[in-house]
Design an enzyme around this catalytic site. Structure first.
Site, PDB file in Angstrom:
ATOM      1  N   HIS A 285     -51.600  48.068 -80.624  1.00  0.00           N
ATOM      2  CA  HIS A 285     -50.738  48.957 -81.353  1.00  0.00           C
ATOM      3  C   HIS A 285     -50.996  48.373 -82.779  1.00  0.00           C
ATOM      4  CE1 HIS A 285     -48.033  51.591 -83.036  1.00  0.00           C
ATOM      5  NE2 HIS A 285     -48.037  52.340 -82.137  1.00  0.00           N
TER       6      HIS A 285
ATOM      7  N   TYR B 146     -41.278  63.301 -80.519  1.00  0.00           N
ATOM      8  CA  TYR B 146     -41.848  61.960 -81.073  1.00  0.00           C
ATOM      9  C   TYR B 146     -42.266  61.249 -79.734  1.00  0.00           C
ATOM     10  CZ  TYR B 146     -41.851  57.362 -83.101  1.00  0.00           C
ATOM     11  OH  TYR B 146     -42.470  55.983 -83.588  1.00  0.00           O
TER      12      TYR B 146
ATOM     13  N   HIS C  20     -32.452  52.235 -87.909  1.00  0.00           N
ATOM     14  CA  HIS C  20     -32.514  51.064 -87.383  1.00  0.00           C
ATOM     15  C   HIS C  20     -32.609  50.117 -88.851  1.00  0.00           C
ATOM     16  CE1 HIS C  20     -34.682  53.472 -84.113  1.00  0.00           C
ATOM     17  NE2 HIS C  20     -33.459  53.386 -83.760  1.00  0.00           N
TER      18      HIS C  20
ATOM     19  N   HIS D 180     -39.235  45.718 -81.519  1.00  0.00           N
ATOM     20  CA  HIS D 180     -39.614  45.109 -82.743  1.00  0.00           C
ATOM     21  C   HIS D 180     -38.352  44.890 -83.535  1.00  0.00           C
ATOM     22  CE1 HIS D 180     -40.375  48.994 -83.378  1.00  0.00           C
ATOM     23  NE2 HIS D 180     -40.012  49.155 -84.847  1.00  0.00           N
TER      24      HIS D 180
ATOM     25  N   HIS E 263     -35.148  47.460 -81.930  1.00  0.00           N
ATOM     26  CA  HIS E 263     -35.378  48.820 -81.456  1.00  0.00           C
ATOM     27  C   HIS E 263     -36.878  49.034 -80.753  1.00  0.00           C
ATOM     28  CE1 HIS E 263     -36.487  48.639 -85.610  1.00  0.00           C
ATOM     29  NE2 HIS E 263     -37.193  49.798 -85.420  1.00  0.00           N
TER      30      HIS E 263
ATOM     31  N   GLU F 177     -35.293  51.035 -91.186  1.00  0.00           N
ATOM     32  CA  GLU F 177     -36.052  52.357 -90.805  1.00  0.00           C
ATOM     33  C   GLU F 177     -35.105  53.635 -90.547  1.00  0.00           C
ATOM     34  OE1 GLU F 177     -38.306  51.351 -87.463  1.00  0.00           O
ATOM     35  OE2 GLU F 177     -39.348  49.779 -88.330  1.00  0.00           O
TER      36      GLU F 177
END
Length: 483
Positions: free
Chosen positions: A302, A362, A380, A347, A386, A353
């Protein structure tokens, strides 16, 4: 006046600074010179500077305006009292004060409409960092308006550029340079200092998100190995065409200005929307998010979410590749990565964010009541862990992996910043939208899947329970790593 097209295409490369020109009346722009002794049609010329005069050519933002009366022609500004229906609901905190900087992950339920509020009063400051008087940082707003701005009023912010992300309802915006109709799944940017009026389209209430950029201006991100095309393409940005009002006899207009986080008002005897022609590199613009051309992995893993950046505002003092603000979207797209955990990994980022959802669901978060919903948001902060909630993790870890299209009918976005983003009292308490069970819903239920191989070395169960380990155990670990 004859009907004018809503917007004209921006052609050429984008900084976002290709030079544009527009005339509402043919011959309004002077030939060759910017400041002739007498401007055509008896107009006044006025220069609007978005950057220092001596900024590098690629970054230089300056526009020449040719108008019926200069913008300087108004009475003194006076502070707008809190009791006014056009007051700011929450002013910008002064530097280093009143923002609640906390490491907790936060998520908000959908924000309510305010049927009584027009544009200015509907601006609710949720979070931010820095200080507009120092031209440092950003502010994040929710707007929710149920009425058009009063006639013969205009608004501008001297504090920063407004990046407006509609979630519900259509914004009918008249700017000094012309009109823009901005719908959900589109965005618009109104640079600092440009005056505008917001009307509702068909009297439908509006709601959405705003990032106010105190520092610098937005531009397209560099594409690097992607090449010359992809992500947001320059050709798809649109800018208004000149469109003016003749109202300068026996009239009174009110001009509202956001300055240092506070609101002021001044009376003037003419409309601020009297620009007959303009040319330059500093102007409002809009973009249809449906035109974004996403790229992604076609083999495994990803990629970083930076591949979804629409616009960026670099922060030179914080180092190369760092932004005081990035605007990132997660549009409908195909996932084809093999043997891969396809949602975002867990992460902790150096960047903060703030996420919002325009429509749909989402793919990395559960929806429904208590989940991540359209018109809701999450924050976050820097170095706060998160990632997917438990249900998403369990599903993504065990599902078959055929090519799958995710996000159909959905559009999530992220305001990302290298700064530690604090939350206002309105965002933390007054709005009463914070989901107190966000952690309990998302990550506390995560299960332990660890299974120790019988041949592995490490503390025994007894030693683990007693918290015992000696230096020999630790040195063994170092030995293993060194081999």
């Amino acid at each position: 006046m004859p009907a004018l097209p809503e917007v004209a295409r921006i052609l050429g490369t984008l900084g976002l600074t290709p030079s544009r020109r527009s005339e509402a009346v043919e011959g309004a722009l002077p030939l060759a010179a910017n400041s002739p002794q007498k401007c055509p049609l008896g107009l006044y010329n006025e220069k609007l500077s978005g950057t220092a005069f001596t900024a590098p050519r690629d970054d230089n933002l300056q526009t020449w305006l040719y108008r019926i009366l200069p913008s300087a022609s108004h009475q003194n500004f006076q502070p707008v009292p809190e009791s006014s229906p056009n007051s700011l609901t929450s002013t910008t905190p002064s530097f280093g004060k009143h923002f609640n900087a906390i490491p907790n992950q936060l998520r908000w339920d959908p924000f309510d409409f305010d049927k009584e509020a027009s544009w200015i009063h509907s601006l609710h400051l949720v979070a931010g960092a820095g200080d507009p008087t120092m031209k440092q940082g950003l502010g994040i707003y929710i707007y929710a308006a149920g009425s058009t701005m009063p006639d013969k009023t205009a608004f501008y912010s001297a504090d920063g550029d407004f990046l407006i992300v509609p979630q519900h309802g259509v914004l009918d915006i008249r700017t000094e340079m012309g009109k823009m109709l901005v719908r959900p799944n589109e965005i618009c940017v109104i640079p600092r200092g440009i005056r505008y009026h917001v009307a509702l389209h068909g009297n439908e209430p509006v709601r959405g998100y705003i990032l106010e950029l105190y520092q610098g201006h937005f531009k397209l991100p560099e594409l690097g190995p992607i090449g010359s095309n992809g992500l947001a393409n320059a050709r798809d940005f649109q800018t208004p065409v000149a469109d003016f009002i003749e109202d300068y006899e026996n009239t009174e207009w009110t001009l509202y200005g956001k300055f240092g986080g506070n609101l002021f008002a001044a009376k003037q005897s003419h409309t601020p929307f009297d620009i007959v022609g303009w040319h330059g590199t500093y102007y409002p613009y809009k973009y249809d998010l449906g035109r974004f051309n996403p790229v992604g992995s076609i083999s495994y893993d990803h990629p970083d979410p930076s591949i979804f950046t629409v616009l960026t505002a670099p922060s030179i003092p914080h180092g190369a590749g760092t932004a005081v603000a990035d605007f990132v979207i997660f549009p409908p797209r195909w996932l084809v990565a093999e043997k891969t955990f396809r949602p975002p990994w867990y992460h902790r980022n150096t960047m903060s964010e703030f996420m919002g959802l325009i429509m749909g669901n989402y793919d990395a978060k559960g929806a429904g009541k208590g989940g991540f919903q359209p018109a809701g948001a999450s924050l976050h902060n820097t170095m706060s862990g998160h990632g997917p909630d438990m249900q998403t993790f369990e599903k993504a870890s065990t599902m078959d992996l055929p090519p799958t299209k995710v996000g159909e009918g959905s559009m999530a976005f992220m305001f990302e910043s290298c700064l530690m983003v604090g939350v206002t009292e309105w965002g933390l308490k007054t709005c009463q939208k914070v989901q107190e069970t966000y952690n309990a819903h998302s990550w506390e239920p995560l299960k332990v899947h660890f299974k120790r191989p019988e041949s592995s070395r490490g503390l025994s169960d007894g030693e683990k329970k007693n918290g015992v380990g000696d230096a020999k155990d630790l040195s063994s670990v170092h030995d293993i790593r060194g081999k």
